[in-house]
Design an enzyme around this catalytic site. Structure first.
Site, mmCIF file in Angstrom:
data_model
loop_
_atom_site.group_PDB
_atom_site.id
_atom_site.type_symbol
_atom_site.label_atom_id
_atom_site.label_comp_id
_atom_site.label_asym_id
_atom_site.label_seq_id
_atom_site.Cartn_x
_atom_site.Cartn_y
_atom_site.Cartn_z
ATOM 1 N N HIS A 66 0.944 -1.227 0.002
ATOM 2 C CA HIS A 66 0.008 -0.005 0.085
ATOM 3 C C HIS A 66 1.031 1.506 0.202
ATOM 4 O O HIS A 66 0.581 2.224 -0.604
ATOM 5 C CB HIS A 66 -0.725 -0.023 1.368
ATOM 6 C CG HIS A 66 -1.633 1.131 1.395
ATOM 7 N ND1 HIS A 66 -1.390 2.163 2.351
ATOM 8 C CD2 HIS A 66 -2.769 1.733 0.623
ATOM 9 C CE1 HIS A 66 -2.177 3.049 2.361
ATOM 10 N NE2 HIS A 66 -2.956 2.956 1.445
ATOM 11 N N GLU A 69 2.201 1.817 -3.364
ATOM 12 C CA GLU A 69 1.144 2.422 -4.298
ATOM 13 C C GLU A 69 1.173 3.992 -4.217
ATOM 14 O O GLU A 69 0.949 4.601 -5.263
ATOM 15 C CB GLU A 69 -0.341 1.988 -3.759
ATOM 16 C CG GLU A 69 -1.239 2.391 -4.592
ATOM 17 C CD GLU A 69 -2.608 2.569 -3.704
ATOM 18 O OE1 GLU A 69 -3.083 4.013 -3.552
ATOM 19 O OE2 GLU A 69 -2.827 1.670 -2.898
ATOM 20 N N HIS A 70 1.132 4.396 -2.992
ATOM 21 C CA HIS A 70 0.974 5.819 -2.825
ATOM 22 C C HIS A 70 2.389 6.559 -3.423
ATOM 23 O O HIS A 70 2.392 7.497 -4.132
ATOM 24 C CB HIS A 70 1.098 6.133 -1.398
ATOM 25 C CG HIS A 70 -0.024 6.276 -0.663
ATOM 26 N ND1 HIS A 70 -0.773 7.306 -0.002
ATOM 27 C CD2 HIS A 70 -1.026 5.333 -0.670
ATOM 28 C CE1 HIS A 70 -1.802 6.773 0.033
ATOM 29 N NE2 HIS A 70 -2.103 5.680 0.192
ATOM 30 N N GLU A 141 -4.193 8.005 7.399
ATOM 31 C CA GLU A 141 -5.159 7.096 6.679
ATOM 32 C C GLU A 141 -5.368 5.938 7.641
ATOM 33 O O GLU A 141 -6.602 5.304 7.703
ATOM 34 C CB GLU A 141 -4.539 6.586 5.380
ATOM 35 C CG GLU A 141 -5.363 5.781 4.486
ATOM 36 C CD GLU A 141 -4.870 5.490 3.342
ATOM 37 O OE1 GLU A 141 -5.583 4.462 2.624
ATOM 38 O OE2 GLU A 141 -3.998 6.152 2.725
#
Length: 418
Positions: A66, A69-70, A141
């Protein structure tokens, strides 16, 4: 019904190519549509924490896929979101347990948007400074997900069912785990999983195969043959613990009931399991009507099935003022179906409903591209799920119920109002 399935299979049929770099390209031209939807995906998700690439053993902290991905949206040229915005495209990305996908939707300048998509994913750029900045952003997040009761129920179910499988870790990781991510870890992940042979480019809408292949040619995708071996943790058949209970700021208690199964066995098996959730507590079932009419659950109470490498489980979740009673009614209904078999009329209704949903997906550029990308990333071909659905019989569901959804392999999670 068989003729309808044949027609849909033909409609799913897409143009495909495997490039010299190893990249699989799937295109579904949809003449008359104004928009185009593209997905660039890789078989690399949150559960891929331990692997060997070219003889080097790599252990990643939870949340690395994840985090990566950012970071893929950043480059020495600037932020890819800003580049997409200049073309009028809407871009996004997501990481799941077993895949990471980058996407855009556009009604104009498709060629330029494909160039941006391919370049940003194939030209990674990481520094200590940019990683430190992202750690703070993703930390916020993570805290947001910690406040989501639905998400907390699901992760608690995984924690109850599994001893060692990495599904126990949140997709985004924890503030502590992502603090240990380094540029080398991200580059190792790219080397192992962001090579074209492990990826798919799926495009649907107002586009041609020639356009997409031309974009791939301009990107000059390098062939990166790597020797990658995923290292799987040993997982016993028994569940880790039978229950979990905690409090949150919720108006009504939340219930989750999970069932641990042996790992999945093919596309038809997955379709059968998907249908089982519908015949147990779908909107047309006696159980759902009883629960709803007696005001025991909200309309969102439902079941789902998840199959990943080394993992297969069912989850039934929703809000209820009487979690123990609803759990007992769910278990009783499964036992009734096991003894009496699935009602034939209900089976047909659920099968038709699933068929209708698949047909509807073909009318959307987003759903069509997602279907193409998803089929590759799951290791099957486009339309194979429809073929499996066409072959499923009531007896298949009855047989599955004899060995699955057993109480001794179930766990219960309850979230009480704080």
């Amino acid at each position: 019904m068989a003729e309808n399935f044949d027609a849909v299979r033909r409609a799913v049929g897409c143009q495909s190519a495997v490039l010299e770099s190893g990249l699989t390209v799937l295109v579904r031209p949809m003449p008359g549509y104004s928009s185009t939807y593209a997905i660039y995906g890789t078989r690399f998700g949150s559960i891929d924490l331990d692997f060997e690439v070219d003889g080097k053993i790599v252990h990643l902290p939870a949340g690395t896929a994840h985090f990566l991905e950012h970071k893929m949206f950043e480059s020495e040229e600037g932020d890819a979101f800003a580049r997409f915005a200049k073309t009028g495209a809407s871009a996004n990305a997501y990481t799941s347990f077993d895949k990471t996908c980058y996407l855009f939707s556009a009604t104009d300048k498709v060629d330029e948007n494909l160039d941006i998509l391919l370049s940003m994913v194939n030209e990674p750029y990481f520094t200590e400074a940019t990683i430190a900045k992202e750690q703070g952003i993703i930390g916020q997040e993570i805290k947001m997900y910690d406040d989501s009761p639905d998400w907390r129920v699901m992760t608690a179910i995984f924690g109850c069912l599994y001893h060692n499988h990495p599904i126990r870790h949140d997709i985004a990781g924890t503030v502590k785990s992502i603090a240990s991510i380094t540029p080398d870890m991200l580059y190792d992940s790219c080397r192992a999983f962001y090579n074209p042979g492990n990826m798919v480019l799926a495009v649907a809408g107002n586009v041609t195969m020639e356009q997409v292949l031309a974009a791939c040619g301009r990107a000059k995708l390098p062939a990166r043959p790597q020797s990658v071996r995923r290292i799987e943790a040993a997982e016993p058949a028994a569940i880790a613990r039978p229950e979990a209970r905690f409090s949150m700021q919720v108006a009504k208690p939340c219930l989750g009931v999970g069932f641990k199964e042996a790992p999945a066995r093919g596309v038809k098996f997955e379709v059968v399991c998907d249908m089982l959730t519908e015949v147990i507590c779908g909107g047309m079932t006696p159980l759902y009507r009883t629960l709803y009419d007696q005001n025991l659950v909200n309309p969102g109470f439902d079941g789902e099935f998840l199959a990943l490498d080394g993992l297969c489980c069912f989850m039934f979740t929703g809000e209820t003022g009487q979690p123990e009673k609803v759990r007992d009614m769910l278990l009783a209904e499964i036992e009734r179906l096991r003894a009496e078999g699935v009602d034939g009329e209900l089976f047909t209704l659920c099968k038709n409903q699933l068929y209708g949903e698949m047909v509807q997906d073909l009318e959307s550029t987003e759903s069509a591209a997602s279907l193409l990308a998803g089929s590759f990333l799951r290791g099957c071909r486009p339309g194979e799920e429809l073929e499996a659905l066409a072959s499923v019989t009531k007896q298949d569901l009855d047989d599955a119920l004899q060995t699955m959804l057993c109480p001794e392999r179930s766990a219960t999670v309850v979230v009480d109002p704080a």
